[in-house]
Design an enzyme around this catalytic site. Structure first.
Site, PDB file in Angstrom:
ATOM      1  N   LEU A  22      98.307  37.750 -43.071  1.00 11.21           N
ATOM      2  CA  LEU A  22      97.070  37.005 -42.757  1.00 11.21           C
ATOM      3  C   LEU A  22      97.228  36.413 -41.364  1.00 11.21           C
ATOM      4  O   LEU A  22      98.309  35.948 -41.009  1.00 11.21           O
ATOM      5  CB  LEU A  22      96.878  35.856 -43.770  1.00 11.21           C
ATOM      6  CG  LEU A  22      95.744  34.865 -43.472  1.00 11.21           C
ATOM      7  CD1 LEU A  22      94.388  35.476 -43.842  1.00 11.21           C
ATOM      8  CD2 LEU A  22      95.914  33.563 -44.250  1.00 11.21           C
TER       9      LEU A  22
ATOM     10  N   HIS B 287      91.278  12.315 -42.870  1.00  8.81           N
ATOM     11  CA  HIS B 287      91.917  13.392 -42.106  1.00  8.81           C
ATOM     12  C   HIS B 287      93.201  13.845 -42.795  1.00  8.81           C
ATOM     13  O   HIS B 287      93.524  15.017 -42.830  1.00  8.81           O
ATOM     14  CB  HIS B 287      92.194  12.940 -40.675  1.00  8.81           C
ATOM     15  CG  HIS B 287      90.946  12.700 -39.875  1.00  8.81           C
ATOM     16  ND1 HIS B 287      89.930  13.628 -39.808  1.00  8.81           N
ATOM     17  CD2 HIS B 287      90.529  11.641 -39.135  1.00  8.81           C
ATOM     18  CE1 HIS B 287      88.945  13.150 -39.047  1.00  8.81           C
ATOM     19  NE2 HIS B 287      89.291  11.940 -38.632  1.00  8.81           N
TER      20      HIS B 287
ATOM     21  N   ASP C 123      84.412  20.078 -42.247  1.00  9.30           N
ATOM     22  CA  ASP C 123      83.740  18.820 -41.859  1.00  9.30           C
ATOM     23  C   ASP C 123      83.621  17.867 -43.046  1.00  9.30           C
ATOM     24  O   ASP C 123      83.537  18.303 -44.199  1.00  9.30           O
ATOM     25  CB  ASP C 123      82.346  19.170 -41.314  1.00  9.30           C
ATOM     26  CG  ASP C 123      81.748  18.037 -40.500  1.00  9.30           C
ATOM     27  OD1 ASP C 123      82.480  17.082 -40.168  1.00  9.30           O
ATOM     28  OD2 ASP C 123      80.539  18.109 -40.204  1.00  9.30           O
TER      29      ASP C 123
HETATM   30  C1  IPE Z   1      82.823  19.953 -35.997  1.00  5.38           C
HETATM   31  O1  IPE Z   1      82.640  18.776 -36.696  1.00  5.38           O
HETATM   32  C2  IPE Z   1      84.252  20.087 -35.561  1.00  5.38           C
HETATM   33  C3  IPE Z   1      85.229  20.216 -36.636  1.00  5.38           C
HETATM   34  C4  IPE Z   1      84.971  20.338 -37.917  1.00  5.38           C
HETATM   35  C5  IPE Z   1      86.596  20.221 -36.217  1.00  5.38           C
HETATM   36  P1  IPE Z   1      82.020  17.478 -36.004  1.00  5.38           P
HETATM   37  O2  IPE Z   1      81.956  16.446 -37.040  1.00  5.38           O
HETATM   38  O3  IPE Z   1      82.752  17.161 -34.753  1.00  5.38           O
HETATM   39  O4  IPE Z   1      80.570  17.996 -35.600  1.00  5.38           O
HETATM   40  P2  IPE Z   1      79.219  17.206 -35.348  1.00  5.38           P
HETATM   41  O5  IPE Z   1      79.518  16.157 -34.331  1.00  5.38           O
HETATM   42  O6  IPE Z   1      78.790  16.614 -36.651  1.00  5.38           O
HETATM   43  O7  IPE Z   1      78.262  18.244 -34.876  1.00  5.38           O
HETATM   44  C1  IPE Z   2      86.001  16.815 -39.677  1.00  2.00           C
HETATM   45  O1  IPE Z   2      85.668  15.618 -40.296  1.00  2.00           O
HETATM   46  C2  IPE Z   2      87.299  16.724 -38.924  1.00  2.00           C
HETATM   47  C3  IPE Z   2      87.143  16.660 -37.465  1.00  2.00           C
HETATM   48  C4  IPE Z   2      86.043  16.786 -36.797  1.00  2.00           C
HETATM   49  C5  IPE Z   2      88.363  16.430 -36.693  1.00  2.00           C
HETATM   50  P1  IPE Z   2      84.888  14.465 -39.537  1.00  2.00           P
HETATM   51  O2  IPE Z   2      85.883  13.544 -38.935  1.00  2.00           O
HETATM   52  O3  IPE Z   2      83.901  15.022 -38.587  1.00  2.00           O
HETATM   53  O4  IPE Z   2      84.157  13.763 -40.758  1.00  2.00           O
HETATM   54  P2  IPE Z   2      82.675  13.203 -40.770  1.00  2.00           P
HETATM   55  O5  IPE Z   2      81.778  14.303 -40.328  1.00  2.00           O
HETATM   56  O6  IPE Z   2      82.639  12.036 -39.827  1.00  2.00           O
HETATM   57  O7  IPE Z   2      82.458  12.810 -42.185  1.00  2.00           O
HETATM   58 MG    MG Z   3      81.976  15.600 -38.814  1.00  2.00          MG
END
Ligand code: IPE
Ligand code: IPE
Ligand code: MG
Length: 240
Positions: free
Chosen positions: A126, A32, A15
């Site tokens: 793995l 991303h 995240d």
């Molecule tokens: C969780 O992250 C999903 C992934 C890391 C792929 P999100 O950014 O979607 O989660 P919330 O919305 O903060 O809970």
């Molecule tokens: C995690 O990073 C990747 C996905 C959920 C696809 P985020 O896109 O949730 O990044 P933040 O949480 O908005 O910083």
């Molecule tokens: Mg996120």
């Protein structure tokens, strides 16, 4: 690293890509991009320390509700990364598989995934398990639907039976779950399977997460006392 007490299965909630980009005045797509680039090093490190399964949360079922453009960027990145990493999977003996709701995935992504899953199925160094279009509740509901379709009765419903119908059938439960970016929640990741997982939370944003920090998390895991509801050592005076 000493082999004793290395987690067999590590899950990572990757995240913070969006915030990483926003902090730099860049579009979220850049975050991303940097995020998927981090995966290679972490997979290598997990393989080196002989972790058996690495589960990476790449896209949740709730992430389909993000703006169409962001979803499209993520899907394109996943497709190209999988194509790029395929040779590496074969060279390094990495078995690739996904967990999640495949029906929601676009056809082109499904084709690339199925190819990678099929070609890497005999690799044994793995297991790289990618949670894609994944939600723990959705996975449990799909498992229950399978049970009903197979005519299961109340007596068939055991923990083992349900576990065997989940996307993770045959894969051991995660020992350690890491979440980056300072959020302290599961966000629907491996709900059933994480019943007794240890958690490691870090403020590091995923695009900044390194091999060293993975090793730190493993070191911390090794200091934890996992009791699974039991007592470490029965106190003498209660001996019966
Ligand atoms: C969780 O992250 C999903 C992934 C890391 C792929 P999100 O950014 O979607 O989660 P919330 O919305 O903060 O809970
Ligand atoms: C995690 O990073 C990747 C996905 C959920 C696809 P985020 O896109 O949730 O990044 P933040 O949480 O908005 O910083
Ligand atoms: Mg996120």
């Amino acid at each position: 690293m000493e082999e004793r007490n290395i987690p067999k299965h590590i899950g990572i909630i990757m995240d913070g890509n969006g915030r990483w980009a926003e902090m730099r005045g860049l579009p979220r797509s850049e975050g991303h991009k940097r995020g998927v680039e981090r995966v290679h090093e972490i997979v290598e490190a997990a393989r080196e320390v002989q972790v058996e399964v690495l589960s990476i949360y790449a896209f949740s079922i709730e992430n389909w509700m993000r703006p169409e453009q962001e979803v499209a960027v993520i899907m394109t990145l996943l497709e190209s990364t999988l194509q790029k990493e395929f040779e590496n999977f074969m060279r390094e003996g990495i078995r690739f598989r996904i967990v999640g709701n495949r029906e929601k995935l676009p056809e082109n992504i499904r084709t690339v995934i199925e190819f990678a899953e099929n070609e890497t199925r005999h690799n044994s160094n793995l297991i790289l398990q990618c949670a894609l279009s994944y939600g723990g509740r959705d996975e449990i509901i799909r498992a229950l639907k399978k049970a009903i379709a197979m005519g299961a009765g109340p007596d068939d419903i055991t923990e083992n039976y349900i576990a065997g119908l989940l996307d993770t059938a045959g894969i051991p439960d995660p020992d350690l779950i890491i979440r980056t970016s300072g959020e302290m929640r599961l966000s629907n990741f491996l709900l059933w399977q994480s019943a007794y997982a240890e958690f490691y939370f870090t403020n590091t944003l995923w695009p900044d997460f390194t091999r060293e920090e993975l090793l730190d998390a493993i070191h911390e895991y090794r200091t934890r006392s996992r009791r699974f509801g039991k007592v470490e050592k029965a106190p003498d005076k209660w001996g019966v």
